[in-house]
Design a protein around this motif. Structure first.
Motif, PDB file in Angstrom:
ATOM      1  N   ALA A 257      -8.906  -2.592  12.565  1.00  0.00           N
ATOM      2  CA  ALA A 257      -9.207  -1.185  12.323  1.00  0.00           C
ATOM      3  C   ALA A 257     -10.188  -0.669  13.368  1.00  0.00           C
ATOM      4  O   ALA A 257     -11.078  -1.395  13.815  1.00  0.00           O
ATOM      5  N   SER A 258     -10.034   0.571  13.742  1.00  0.00           N
ATOM      6  CA  SER A 258     -10.874   1.157  14.788  1.00  0.00           C
ATOM      7  C   SER A 258     -12.279   1.473  14.309  1.00  0.00           C
ATOM      8  O   SER A 258     -13.185   1.654  15.125  1.00  0.00           O
ATOM      9  N   ALA A 267      -9.824  10.972  10.572  1.00  0.00           N
ATOM     10  CA  ALA A 267      -9.135  11.135  11.857  1.00  0.00           C
ATOM     11  C   ALA A 267      -9.479  10.010  12.824  1.00  0.00           C
ATOM     12  O   ALA A 267      -8.726   9.756  13.786  1.00  0.00           O
ATOM     13  N   ASP A 268     -10.600   9.319  12.593  1.00  0.00           N
ATOM     14  CA  ASP A 268     -11.014   8.227  13.476  1.00  0.00           C
ATOM     15  C   ASP A 268     -10.364   6.900  13.108  1.00  0.00           C
ATOM     16  O   ASP A 268     -10.477   5.925  13.872  1.00  0.00           O
ATOM     17  N   ILE A 269      -9.724   6.825  11.949  1.00  0.00           N
ATOM     18  CA  ILE A 269      -9.153   5.562  11.478  1.00  0.00           C
ATOM     19  C   ILE A 269      -7.811   5.318  12.161  1.00  0.00           C
ATOM     20  O   ILE A 269      -6.895   6.123  12.052  1.00  0.00           O
ATOM     21  N   ASP A 270      -7.726   4.203  12.874  1.00  0.00           N
ATOM     22  CA  ASP A 270      -6.475   3.853  13.540  1.00  0.00           C
ATOM     23  C   ASP A 270      -6.404   2.336  13.658  1.00  0.00           C
ATOM     24  O   ASP A 270      -7.348   1.620  13.323  1.00  0.00           O
ATOM     25  N   VAL A 271      -5.276   1.846  14.168  1.00  0.00           N
ATOM     26  CA  VAL A 271      -5.037   0.425  14.364  1.00  0.00           C
ATOM     27  C   VAL A 271      -5.194   0.107  15.847  1.00  0.00           C
ATOM     28  O   VAL A 271      -4.744   0.883  16.714  1.00  0.00           O
ATOM     29  N   THR A 342      -5.924   5.118   4.033  1.00  0.00           N
ATOM     30  CA  THR A 342      -5.592   5.713   5.326  1.00  0.00           C
ATOM     31  C   THR A 342      -5.207   4.637   6.331  1.00  0.00           C
ATOM     32  O   THR A 342      -4.239   4.812   7.098  1.00  0.00           O
ATOM     33  N   LEU A 343      -5.939   3.510   6.322  1.00  0.00           N
ATOM     34  CA  LEU A 343      -5.590   2.417   7.220  1.00  0.00           C
ATOM     35  C   LEU A 343      -4.199   1.878   6.895  1.00  0.00           C
ATOM     36  O   LEU A 343      -3.408   1.575   7.804  1.00  0.00           O
ATOM     37  N   ARG A 346      -1.728   4.029   8.456  1.00  0.00           N
ATOM     38  CA  ARG A 346      -1.652   3.814   9.899  1.00  0.00           C
ATOM     39  C   ARG A 346      -0.825   2.564  10.225  1.00  0.00           C
ATOM     40  O   ARG A 346      -0.052   2.567  11.195  1.00  0.00           O
ATOM     41  N   GLU A 349       2.729   3.490   9.970  1.00  0.00           N
ATOM     42  CA  GLU A 349       3.130   4.308  11.118  1.00  0.00           C
ATOM     43  C   GLU A 349       3.349   3.462  12.374  1.00  0.00           C
ATOM     44  O   GLU A 349       4.202   3.775  13.209  1.00  0.00           O
ATOM     45  N   HIS A 350       2.595   2.374  12.529  1.00  0.00           N
ATOM     46  CA  HIS A 350       2.664   1.556  13.740  1.00  0.00           C
ATOM     47  C   HIS A 350       3.584   0.345  13.582  1.00  0.00           C
ATOM     48  O   HIS A 350       3.608  -0.513  14.475  1.00  0.00           O
TER      49      HIS A 350
END
Length: 361
Positions: A257-258, A267-271, A342-343, A346, A349-350
């Motif tokens: 996790a970012s 909005a900052d949460i991403d892989v 949310t993670l 993501r 999505e990925h």
């Protein structure tokens, strides 16, 4: 009850230290680590150092299973020196040879050997650390591959049981004992919308071999040496029979996790795909000779299930009055739940980008 240093010296340490050690001026007791569940201390006397821990018996309702499992694992791995290069932590017995101190008034306490010249890392900073972490936990699982998983006890019932977690969440939402449901209804609805995953889990688990799993494969459950190389796998409280996909999934969830798991800027949460690739590489290097083809196929499902399950656990604890996870402010568990939901989104999505990496290593 939370005991202070004087209480520990008076009521717990006499079970582990002689009168001479207790009276020695060098005796110190200092907090260790920052775990959510148990209270942990480092005890230093003039002769030795060891870790002292008070188990949270609201979480570990059968605490003897925790210490008995740890002894089974230590005894087995001591015989695996040709197959397991990491150092061991092992139970430290009381002066009367017991695995723990079970005191109705002062709690359940156990001692563990201290790994000298080691340190822990709270946050992963490089892909090299990601690969090393995965290889270390994979080596731990591989070394235990020859140990009958049924020899270990369940330390937390339904710990990795998504259907049971989902049912408990829906029960608490219906009861709404603290009138908190109004603050999280959209996320409750989202959790329920993912029930189709239950069928995927049931079908996969029915085909997988039962393994001994760590069940908390985060980087802070490794100890590192001065060169930042892994030395030992620690925190074996949740070592139980299970499936490798969940240990892999927990590593990916916690390492890829970012942002931190309680960050509130969605909005900052991403892989981080580069970390996913490194973890996949380390895990498969350690376990490729052990895993079946279907276990390898199951790993991506483990990522999704573990992430969704932790979100559900945080949300359940929020509805239940924050009785499981230690919080630092009001609404902390709700923030954690939203973060993990949310993670999970993501990861979904990925999927087309990440899942093929598990076959290319």
């Amino acid at each position: 009850m939370q005991m202070d240093v004087n209480g520990i010296k008076q009521h717990v340490l006499p079970h582990y230290l002689t009168a001479a050690e207790l009276d020695h001026v060098s005796l110190t007791v200092a907090p260790l680590g920052n775990g959510h569940i148990n209270s942990t201390w480092l005890v230093s006397s003039n002769q030795r150092r060891f870790v002292l821990q008070q188990l949270n018996t609201q979480v570990f309702t059968a605490p003897w299973s925790v210490v008995e499992n740890a002894m089974v694992i230590a005894n087995f791995l001591q015989q695996q020196t040709d197959n397991y290069a990491l150092l061991l932590t092992y139970p430290v017995l009381t002066l009367t040879g017991q695995l723990a101190v079970d005191d109705r008034q002062h709690g359940f306490w156990r001692a563990i050997s201290f790994v000298e010249n080691s340190h822990s890392i709270e946050k992963m900073h490089t892909t090299a650390q990601a690969q090393q972490t995965a290889y270390a936990f994979g080596s731990f699982a591989a070394a235990l591959g020859q140990l009958d998983a049924t020899l270990l006890q369940q330390t937390i019932t339904d710990f990795r049981h998504l259907a049971a977690r989902m049912t408990r969440l829906q029960q608490l939402a219906a009861e709404d004992p603290l009138q908190r449901r109004q603050h999280c209804q959209p996320w409750l609805d989202f959790a329920v919308s993912q029930r189709a995953l239950l069928d995927d889990v049931a079908q996969m688990e029915a085909q997988l071999p039962l393994r001994i799993c760590h069940n908390d494969t985060k980087i802070n459950n490794l100890l590192f040496d001065d060169d930042n190389q892994p030395m030992a796998v620690v925190d074996l409280d949740t070592c139980m029979p299970g499936y490798l996909m969940y240990d892999f999934g927990d590593m990916v969830r916690s390492c890829c996790a970012s942002v931190a798991e309680d960050a509130t800027q969605l909005a900052d949460i991403d892989v981080l795909p580069e970390y996913f690739a490194a973890i996949s590489q380390g895990w498969l290097q350690a376990l490729a000779p052990v895993m079946t083809p279907l276990e390898r196929e199951s790993l991506w499902l483990g990522v999704k299930v573990v992430t969704l399950m932790l979100a559900i656990r945080f949300l359940t604890d929020y509805l239940d009055g924050d009785r499981y996870f230690r919080i630092h402010h009001a609404g902390h568990n709700l923030e954690r739940a939203i973060n993990q939901f949310t993670l999970y989104q993501r990861f979904v999505e990925h999927e087309a980008q990440l899942k093929p990496l598990l076959q290319s290593q």
